[in-house]
Design an enzyme around this catalytic site. Structure first.
Site, PDB file in Angstrom:
ATOM      1  N   TYR A 194       0.856  -1.190   0.000  1.00 52.41           N
ATOM      2  CA  TYR A 194       0.000   0.000   0.000  1.00 52.41           C
ATOM      3  C   TYR A 194       0.885   1.231   0.000  1.00 52.41           C
ATOM      4  CZ  TYR A 194      -3.514   3.457   1.370  1.00 52.41           C
ATOM      5  OH  TYR A 194      -4.344   4.553   1.415  1.00 52.41           O
ATOM      6  N   ASP A 253       9.256   2.951   0.401  1.00 52.24           N
ATOM      7  CA  ASP A 253       8.135   3.593   1.082  1.00 52.24           C
ATOM      8  C   ASP A 253       8.229   3.210   2.559  1.00 52.24           C
ATOM      9  OD1 ASP A 253       5.805   4.427   2.212  1.00 52.24           O
ATOM     10  OD2 ASP A 253       4.489   3.635   0.637  1.00 52.24           O
ATOM     11  N   LYS A 275       3.503   9.362   8.786  1.00 56.58           N
ATOM     12  CA  LYS A 275       3.123   8.809  10.091  1.00 56.58           C
ATOM     13  C   LYS A 275       3.989   9.320  11.256  1.00 56.58           C
ATOM     14  CE  LYS A 275       0.303   5.203   8.247  1.00 56.58           C
ATOM     15  NZ  LYS A 275       0.475   4.424   7.030  1.00 56.58           N
TER      16      LYS A 275
HETATM   17  C1  LIG Z   1      -0.025   4.896   5.631  1.00 60.99           C
HETATM   18  C2  LIG Z   1       0.804   4.603   4.459  1.00 60.99           C
HETATM   19  C3  LIG Z   1       0.769   5.410   3.311  1.00 60.99           C
HETATM   20  C4  LIG Z   1      -0.213   6.533   3.147  1.00 60.99           C
HETATM   21  O1  LIG Z   1      -0.013   7.564   4.052  1.00 60.99           O
HETATM   22  P1  LIG Z   1      -1.250   8.572   4.349  1.00 60.99           P
HETATM   23  O2  LIG Z   1      -0.647   9.577   5.264  1.00 60.99           O
HETATM   24  O3  LIG Z   1      -2.331   7.764   4.937  1.00 60.99           O
HETATM   25  O4  LIG Z   1      -1.623   9.161   3.034  1.00 60.99           O
HETATM   26  C5  LIG Z   1       1.650   5.129   2.288  1.00 60.99           C
HETATM   27  N1  LIG Z   1       2.525   4.109   2.379  1.00 60.99           N
HETATM   28  C6  LIG Z   1       2.579   3.310   3.455  1.00 60.99           C
HETATM   29  C7  LIG Z   1       3.576   2.213   3.506  1.00 60.99           C
HETATM   30  C8  LIG Z   1       1.717   3.528   4.526  1.00 60.99           C
HETATM   31  O5  LIG Z   1       1.751   2.702   5.576  1.00 60.99           O
END
Ligand SMILES: *Cc1c(COP(=O)(O)O)cnc(C)c1O
Length: 429
Positions: free
Chosen positions: A144, A239, A267
């Site tokens: 994701y 990511d 985050k």
């Molecule tokens: C949470 C998350 C996102 C998206 O971040 P948001 O602040 O919710 O847009 C992207 N990549 C990873 C791996 C995530 O855990």
């Protein structure tokens, strides 16, 4: 457990928001029942509108690694609040947070602050496409990367939880520019590169997957990605929105000791306020506006409150903090396994520092296919039993659980006591 006020609030919310929520992962679509509406949080605890208290293993999906409302984070936000909420001009908190991040992740030579992980990934991909002059991106099934168009292909998290088709609303000719292959599968990615070669702009990967549950990559797999991307002059994007400063002082890249070209964060670096960031090699970041032509902007980017909350959180995350978090994570993981075993229930608990998942499977899942083969019905019953006993996990078998620095022997003990009851109930059905 009384839930009247919570139920009323959800009823109202359902009139106001799609599904009653402002992010699908908060709904109980997959596990059934109604979401609990929270009123306050402190340390490892959430308190709902009816006054019930839960040990929280969501931690706002990662950011609250210091525990909810940590006094020093609150104090620093208050101090910044008195100075101003947002300026729309350069301000010092941006420098302070950036320097802290870069000292922990030396592969980030220059960084751009944004407002969410989604935005950061989207921008990093745009930069990768611009810098390479290529259009294809490669991701992994169950990975994701936020909800921008290009990455909503075989994505995990809420999309998988809801069983939605890949990407309604995403133009076909854009979706065609995204290739998704099996995680932890050297051959699959090798094949893609042999076929598409110099068409591939970048590989974007969660170095420890956290959105199909917690699935660590094998070191060999990440090394292979580094080799392949280098060989074909594509960029490797880590990511680390979830893993960044969760799994250790230097993120997953430090843990595996692999240098990505670009890193995406979010985050934790916002300490619970909206944030995201992307950064990496200087010659790449030079392409970003206004230094270069790759446009990227944000009214609230680098928001002083978010920067301050992020820095205050990072300052609490020392080597010692991580070893304490890791200790509780391991105790929980082995506790769950032992208790399940004692009730003849097969589970595999995957774990890294501060993150774990309980899969109702015989063998440890290594990719999304394995995850989807786990017993979701069992997970859902487990989830509800734990919730009724005041233990809050993410309402989906595809989400990881998060351990914060405020979790301790006491919360671990209570959690495992509840698990004893939950597994015992499960073994009778
Ligand atoms: C949470 C998350 C996102 C998206 O971040 P948001 O602040 O919710 O847009 C992207 N990549 C990873 C791996 C995530 O855990």
């Amino acid at each position: 457990m009384k839930k009247n006020l919570s139920a009323n609030a959800m009823k109202e919310a359902k009139e106001l928001f799609p599904g009653g929520v402002n992010s699908p992962v908060r709904a109980f679509q997959s596990v059934g029942g109604e979401p609990v509406v929270m009123d306050s949080a402190s340390g490892p605890f959430l308190k709902d509108l009816d006054g019930n208290i839960y040990i929280d293993y969501i931690g706002s999906w990662g950011p609250m690694i210091a525990g909810h409302n940590h006094p020093s984070v609150v104090k620093k936000i208050e101090q910044q609040l008195k100075k101003g909420i947002s300026f729309g001009t350069p301000a010092q908190p941006e420098n302070h947070l950036a320097k802290e991040i870069m000292s922990r992740m030396p592969y980030i030579e220059k960084i751009r602050m944004v407002n969410s992980g989604t935005e950061a990934v989207m921008s990093a991909i745009r930069l990768a496409r611009a810098a390479t002059g290529r259009e294809l991106i490669v991701k992994f099934d169950g990975g994701y990367h936020g909800h921008s168009d290009s990455v909503l292909v075989e994505a995990g998290s809420g999309i998988s939880t809801l069983g939605l088709p890949d990407s309604p609303g995403v133009p076909r000719n854009l979706a065609e520019k995204s290739i998704s292959v099996a995680y932890n599968d050297n051959e699959a990615i090798q094949q893609v590169f042999e076929e598409k070669r110099e068409e591939i702009a970048c590989v974007v990967v969660e170095p420890i997957a956290g959105n199909m549950g917690c699935i660590p990559a094998s070191t060999d797999f990440l090394k292979h990605l580094r080799l392949l991307t280098t060989k074909y002059s594509a960029l490797l994007i880590f990511d680390e929105v979830m893993t960044g400063f969760r799994v250790g002082t230097n993120g997953a890249q430090g843990l595996y000791n692999i240098q990505p070209d670009l890193t995406v964060l979010g985050k934790i670096i916002g300490g619970g306020l909206p944030v995201g960031a992307f950064g990496g090699k200087r010659h790449l970041m030079r392409e970003v506006a206004p230094d270069g032509p790759v446009y990227q902007a944000g009214t609230l980017s680098g928001n002083p409150l978010a920067m301050t909350a992020g820095l205050a959180t990072l300052e609490l995350l020392t080597g010692e903090t991580y070893s304490e978090i890791w200790k509780q994570t391991q105790k929980l993981a082995s506790g769950f396994e032992e208790i399940a075993e004692s009730h003849s229930i097969k589970v595999s608990v995957t774990k890294v520092c501060g993150m774990f998942s309980i899969f109702f499977t015989k063998s440890t899942p290594r990719n999304f296919l394995d995850v989807k083969a786990s017993d979701i019905g069992r997970f859902n019953r487990f989830f509800h039993s734990m919730l009724n006993q005041g233990i809050y996990f993410g309402p989906s078998a595809y989400e990881a659980a998060f351990v914060s620095a405020s979790h301790n022997e006491e919360t671990t003990k209570k959690t495992l006591q509840a698990a004893e009851t939950a597994f015992s109930e499960l073994s009778q059905t």
